[in-house]
Design a protein around this motif. Structure first.
Motif, PDB file in Angstrom:
ATOM      1  N   UNK A  85       0.888  -1.304  -0.082  1.00  0.00           N
ATOM      2  CA  UNK A  85      -0.061   0.023   0.005  1.00  0.00           C
ATOM      3  C   UNK A  85       0.704   1.365  -0.004  1.00  0.00           C
ATOM      4  N   UNK A  86       1.926   1.188   0.728  1.00  0.00           N
ATOM      5  CA  UNK A  86       2.768   2.271   0.682  1.00  0.00           C
ATOM      6  C   UNK A  86       3.553   2.510  -0.655  1.00  0.00           C
ATOM      7  N   UNK A  87       4.006   1.352  -1.053  1.00  0.00           N
ATOM      8  CA  UNK A  87       4.578   1.669  -2.570  1.00  0.00           C
ATOM      9  C   UNK A  87       3.545   2.044  -3.368  1.00  0.00           C
ATOM     10  N   UNK A  88       2.356   1.555  -3.362  1.00  0.00           N
ATOM     11  CA  UNK A  88       1.297   2.210  -4.407  1.00  0.00           C
ATOM     12  C   UNK A  88       1.055   3.551  -4.019  1.00  0.00           C
ATOM     13  N   UNK A  89       0.817   4.017  -2.744  1.00  0.00           N
ATOM     14  CA  UNK A  89       0.592   5.293  -2.546  1.00  0.00           C
ATOM     15  C   UNK A  89       1.731   6.358  -2.983  1.00  0.00           C
ATOM     16  N   UNK A  90       3.178   5.729  -2.893  1.00  0.00           N
ATOM     17  CA  UNK A  90       4.112   6.772  -3.391  1.00  0.00           C
ATOM     18  C   UNK A  90       4.082   6.667  -5.015  1.00  0.00           C
ATOM     19  N   UNK A  91       3.792   5.708  -5.530  1.00  0.00           N
ATOM     20  CA  UNK A  91       3.443   5.566  -7.171  1.00  0.00           C
ATOM     21  C   UNK A  91       2.604   6.587  -7.619  1.00  0.00           C
ATOM     22  N   UNK A 127      -6.877   5.309   0.485  1.00  0.00           N
ATOM     23  CA  UNK A 127      -6.639   3.833   1.332  1.00  0.00           C
ATOM     24  C   UNK A 127      -7.868   3.497   1.792  1.00  0.00           C
ATOM     25  N   UNK A 128      -8.659   4.190   2.314  1.00  0.00           N
ATOM     26  CA  UNK A 128     -10.044   3.819   2.965  1.00  0.00           C
ATOM     27  C   UNK A 128     -10.848   3.352   1.657  1.00  0.00           C
ATOM     28  N   UNK A 129     -10.891   3.923   0.474  1.00  0.00           N
ATOM     29  CA  UNK A 129     -11.537   3.347  -0.513  1.00  0.00           C
ATOM     30  C   UNK A 129     -11.115   1.953  -1.098  1.00  0.00           C
ATOM     31  N   UNK A 130      -9.785   1.890  -0.986  1.00  0.00           N
ATOM     32  CA  UNK A 130      -9.341   0.477  -1.350  1.00  0.00           C
ATOM     33  C   UNK A 130      -9.700  -0.548  -0.424  1.00  0.00           C
ATOM     34  N   UNK A 131      -9.756  -0.362   0.846  1.00  0.00           N
ATOM     35  CA  UNK A 131     -10.246  -1.150   1.934  1.00  0.00           C
ATOM     36  C   UNK A 131     -11.677  -1.691   1.698  1.00  0.00           C
ATOM     37  N   UNK A 132     -12.564  -0.583   1.347  1.00  0.00           N
ATOM     38  CA  UNK A 132     -13.897  -0.843   1.031  1.00  0.00           C
ATOM     39  C   UNK A 132     -14.296  -1.697  -0.136  1.00  0.00           C
ATOM     40  N   UNK A 176     -12.993  -5.418   0.804  1.00  0.00           N
ATOM     41  CA  UNK A 176     -14.321  -5.931   1.572  1.00  0.00           C
ATOM     42  C   UNK A 176     -15.536  -6.386   0.916  1.00  0.00           C
ATOM     43  N   UNK A 177     -15.805  -5.686  -0.283  1.00  0.00           N
ATOM     44  CA  UNK A 177     -16.595  -6.128  -1.497  1.00  0.00           C
ATOM     45  C   UNK A 177     -16.038  -7.457  -2.087  1.00  0.00           C
ATOM     46  N   UNK A 178     -15.205  -7.433  -2.288  1.00  0.00           N
ATOM     47  CA  UNK A 178     -14.354  -8.817  -2.996  1.00  0.00           C
ATOM     48  C   UNK A 178     -14.156  -9.773  -1.907  1.00  0.00           C
ATOM     49  N   UNK A 179     -13.627  -9.473  -0.746  1.00  0.00           N
ATOM     50  CA  UNK A 179     -13.574 -10.736   0.145  1.00  0.00           C
ATOM     51  C   UNK A 179     -15.114 -11.291   0.476  1.00  0.00           C
ATOM     52  N   UNK A 180     -16.112 -10.204   0.622  1.00  0.00           N
ATOM     53  CA  UNK A 180     -17.134 -10.857   1.084  1.00  0.00           C
ATOM     54  C   UNK A 180     -17.709 -12.000  -0.159  1.00  0.00           C
ATOM     55  N   UNK A 181     -17.573 -11.530  -1.401  1.00  0.00           N
ATOM     56  CA  UNK A 181     -17.974 -12.288  -2.490  1.00  0.00           C
ATOM     57  C   UNK A 181     -17.428 -13.403  -2.373  1.00  0.00           C
ATOM     58  N   UNK A 182     -15.921 -13.611  -2.333  1.00  0.00           N
ATOM     59  CA  UNK A 182     -15.273 -14.820  -2.381  1.00  0.00           C
ATOM     60  C   UNK A 182     -15.534 -15.508  -1.450  1.00  0.00           C
ATOM     61  N   UNK A 183     -15.828 -15.135   0.009  1.00  0.00           N
ATOM     62  CA  UNK A 183     -16.247 -15.851   1.025  1.00  0.00           C
ATOM     63  C   UNK A 183     -17.692 -16.701   0.841  1.00  0.00           C
TER      64      UNK A 183
END
Length: 153
Positions: A39-45, A65-70, A73-80
């Motif tokens: 995430x830090x590497x991506x933020x820097x980029x 970063x909050x958007x990325x977490x949200x 979460x959508x993807x993780x819930x679907x995979x679960x």
């Protein structure tokens, strides 16, 4: 209807294959450390690609970063949900298959909803040119990481 069942079967086979690969995954702590570093590497980029000022970066990155977490979460819930149905195998009901398939098809739309919601906040921080360049920067970052990963293998 027959095509839908074949399609769901193909998706479930892919989920099972991914689940088997994930059985060899690192510990939660290792994954968390790696995710923070990436995430830090991506933020820097992204900051560099968008030419963010110090002030813009201070405001934008926590929101981004909050958007990325949200979105994660959508993807993780679907995979679960897909994993649960997959693990049930023949014991899964038609309704469970239907709900899992629906969730998989709706996943991208939900990710889009998250992005649109955050876009309204991003507009308050970024210039129109920076907003325009954001999606390209994200895509370029992913492509570069994929390319680097393939070179290591």
């Amino acid at each position: 209807m027959k095509h839908l069942y074949y399609f769901i079967l193909i998706i479930l086979v892919n989920v099972i294959t991914v689940s088997e690969i994930q059985a060899q995954k690192p510990s939660k702590h290792e994954k968390d450390v790696w995710m923070r570093e990436m995430q830090q590497v991506k933020n820097d980029y992204i900051s560099k690609q968008l030419d963010l000022s110090v002030e813009q970066r201070k405001k934008f990155m926590p929101l981004y970063n909050r958007m990325e977490r949200d979105m994660r979460r959508v993807v993780d819930d679907t995979r679960k949900m897909a994993r649960q149905v997959s693990q049930q195998g023949e014991e899964a009901s038609e309704l469970e298959y239907e709900k899992a398939a629906e969730a998989m098809f709706e996943c991208k739309a939900k990710e889009g909803d998250v992005e649109v919601r955050y876009y309204k906040e991003f507009k308050k921080i970024l210039t129109p040119k920076q907003l325009f360049k954001l999606k390209s920067a994200e895509r370029d970052f992913t492509n570069e990481r994929t390319s680097q990963s393939e070179k290591r293998e």
